[in-house]
Design an enzyme around this catalytic site. Structure first.
Site: not given
Ligand code: BV8
Ligand code: ZN
Length: 258
Positions: A73, A109, A125, A133, A162
């Site tokens: 990605y 995208v 999409h 996250c 987190c």
């Protein structure tokens, strides 16, 4: 009906667009091909050849091989960052001024429709321009990776809130599409007078059903694609050529008849 970019069918499609109150352009990865972003179906070097996108763009792949998927990605994000909208993107944006209501429903995208100036873009999409996250869902900032390659491994950064990992804010195979986007796409399709179906093979669902909803609701369907697709059979006119060539010619035809 299959054809090349025949002048008579270009004129017919332009006349329908000129008279339309509501137009929806449904776009797939072929729309971005002339901006240097490869389509999913093209034979690719590196990971694309070894692992088809359906096996990389999944939550399972990210859970099992986070650095491989995130590296893929980051390479694609680099392609998006250096890409610029081409004449086809700008032609769609210019058509907005000729039609009372013009929506773009995209599977892409890359944010190129927005960068070309389209005011209403429904991203079915998600977007590779955003990260979130995977655990708490909060937004995350990810620095570009210089020299990213399709097969380079990049460890996904940890969330600042987190212990989760950051992931691209895209919809993976097996994940549901954002309900608001899908509802908006179906609503726009069901009210469309004309639909432009540009650069999609019509293989991925439920995105591929959007033109079918338009057809069932009486929309006039114009397909723009150099190749025959799963959606060619529902098209009233097929303009057999690349988006960067066909869409500017369609716009010119619309402007010449004004
Ligand atoms: C869902 C973002 C349900 C990520 C993408 C098992 C479990 C669950 C679902 C399924 C399953 N098995 C099958 C499914 C359904 C699955 C699906 O459709 N699979 C396919 C492979 C059969 N769909 C899903 O999984 C969807 N989710 O169903 O969830 C659910 C519901 C509730 C709860 C849980 C689950 C999610 C699908 C979205 C996947 N994400 N993208 C990323 O980018 O990495 S899909 C991705 O692939 C693209 O966004 C795009 O949609 C698709 C590729 O299709 P195209 O855009 O059409 O591109 P393609 O390469 O195919 O074609 C390019 C075309 O351009 C060609 O026609 C070519 O001729 C043309 N072209 C080339 N050059 C040009 C050109 N045209 C114009 N000009 C040019 N110059
Ligand atoms: Zn988190």
């Amino acid at each position: 009906m299959d054809n090349d970019i025949r002048a008579d069918l270009l004129a017919e499609a332009a006349a329908k667009l000129d008279r339309a109150q509501r137009v929806v352009a449904v776009t797939g990865s072929g729309m971005s091909r002339e901006s240097g972003i490869p389509t999913f179906r093209e034979a690719q070097t590196g990971l694309w050849a070894q692992f088809p996108p359906e096996e990389l763009a999944t939550p399972e792949a990210f859970a099992q091989h986070p650095a491989r998927v995130f590296g893929w990605y980051m390479w694609r994000r680099h392609l998006v960052d250096v890409a610029v909208p081409h004449a086809g993107h700008h032609a769609l944006a210019a058509m907005v001024g000729h039609v009372p209501c013009f929506d773009v429903v995209t599977q892409n995208v890359d944010g190129l429709h927005q960068r070309a100036g389209c005011p209403s873009v429904i991203e079915l999409h998600g977007s590779l321009c955003r990260f979130r996250c995977g655990q708490c869902g909060g937004p995350g900032e990810v620095e570009p990776v210089a020299g990213a390659t399709p097969t380079g491994e990049v460890d996904p950064p940890q969330c600042t809130r987190c212990s989760g990992r950051l992931r691209p804010d895209v919809v993976w195979f097996g994940e549901p599409l954002p309900a608001t986007a899908l509802d908006a796409a179906w609503k726009a399709a069901s009210h469309a007078d004309v639909m432009l179906v540009v650069g999609t093979s019509g293989l991925v669902y439920p995105a591929a059903s959007v033109p079918v909803v338009g057809r069932r609701s009486g929309a006039y369907i114009v397909e723009v694609n150099p190749d025959r697709t799963e959606l060619s059979s529902i098209a009233d006119v097929v303009l057999r050529g690349p988006a960067g060539v066909v869409l500017p010619r369609l716009l010119a035809e619309m402007e010449s008849s004004c």
